[in-house]
Design an enzyme around this catalytic site. Sequence first.
Site, PDB file in Angstrom:
ATOM      1  CB  SER A   1      -0.939   0.001   1.211  1.00 33.05           C
ATOM      2  OG  SER A   1      -0.195  -0.068   2.419  1.00 33.05           O
TER       3      SER A   1
ATOM      4  CG  ASP B   1      -3.796   4.644   8.644  1.00 31.36           C
ATOM      5  OD1 ASP B   1      -3.051   5.641   8.539  1.00 31.36           O
ATOM      6  OD2 ASP B   1      -3.632   3.604   7.986  1.00 31.36           O
TER       7      ASP B   1
ATOM      8  CG  HIS C   1      -1.153   3.423   5.225  1.00 32.07           C
ATOM      9  ND1 HIS C   1      -2.079   2.778   5.997  1.00 32.07           N
ATOM     10  CD2 HIS C   1      -0.628   2.489   4.390  1.00 32.07           C
ATOM     11  CE1 HIS C   1      -2.134   1.496   5.645  1.00 32.07           C
ATOM     12  NE2 HIS C   1      -1.257   1.295   4.680  1.00 32.07           N
TER      13      HIS C   1
END
Length: 381
Positions: A85, A246, A249
């Site tokens: 990601s 979050d 990230h």
Amino acid sequence: MPGTQQSRARVARRIATAAAYGGGGLGVLGVGLVGLLLTESKLAVQAIGILDGDPPRADGVYGEAFADSAAEPQPPLVLAFLGDSTAAGLGVLRARDTPGALLAAGLASVAERPVRLVNVAFSGGRSADLAGQLEQALSCRPDIAVIMIGANDVTRHSPAELAVRQLGETVAALRAAGCEVVVGTCPDLGTIKPVRPPLRWVARRVSRQLAAAQTIAVVEAGGRTVSLGSLLGPEFAARPEMFAADRYHPSAQGYATAAMAVLPSVCAALGLWPQEEPADGPVPGEAVLPVAVAAAAAADRAGSEVAAVGGVDGAAGRWALLRHRLRVGLPGSWVAGEPVGGPPGEPSDEVPEGLSGGLSGSAGPVPGNTSASSHTGAGDD
């Protein structure tokens, strides 16, 4: 060399050797810690939460203005992005803020040539997923590939020797196809706020060991690495704005910081980075070392590049050059968060004038043909 680096070098070499010869049973976690860490991991996951949605698609041609202004237009360089990601750019809303877009724009500015970005990374990706991504990337005949992988191998307890072997095989296949490779190694997971001791201590130790082992495998396969400890390291710990909602990230500012660390190595791999003037004596922070020693040192210093050197003992890859390249600014208004033109599907404004680090040339991404090879998948780092 400090005792910690000596220990990390030994462990990294052991993991890399097990990866090369198919050894088993050498995981990144001790058996006695599993029960405790599983409990701590569940608590950390609950605290971190999940980001909704997929990363924005950034595939397309960047710096296309160079094709119009050049006396003899050249076809675009092809930049492939593989990994998890972080490589895909989860955590930002605009395609231009993803690391792939930032590096494509920076590379176009340095090369004064269009760059086509093909991003096949997806959220939740592990080293085991690189084989599938490799097939897609090779179909586009990339000139250079950037791989960001490792965090999910740690959080999902992948055997280190298996993850390292899968990464090494991917790098070897890309190099065999004539593609240069730069790998952003596993970031330091020990500085994530929701992760508490003792998991934090173990996460830091394990992620740095994996980063060192990745470096050995990548260098011996013909690629080069950049330590991404700063991706989740002290600089990020002190600056909450570097993280997405979050707290795991990177944010747009975080990705820009990581991209600035990787850009010089990407350009150098293609022979585009200016050569420094020969120094009268040793260059501070630069040394030719056994690859395991260089790998361990790089794991402790974010932004360090490790690349193979030959001629020391006649075997390229057994010795490596450790260096800390000067970071340069990406297109200045990007870093400031202002829109300056974007990839296909985004409104395009004024193209920035070069890099803030003093390299001339327009680097703004412009609309172009998108690639069908980018995809996303379920999961989260």
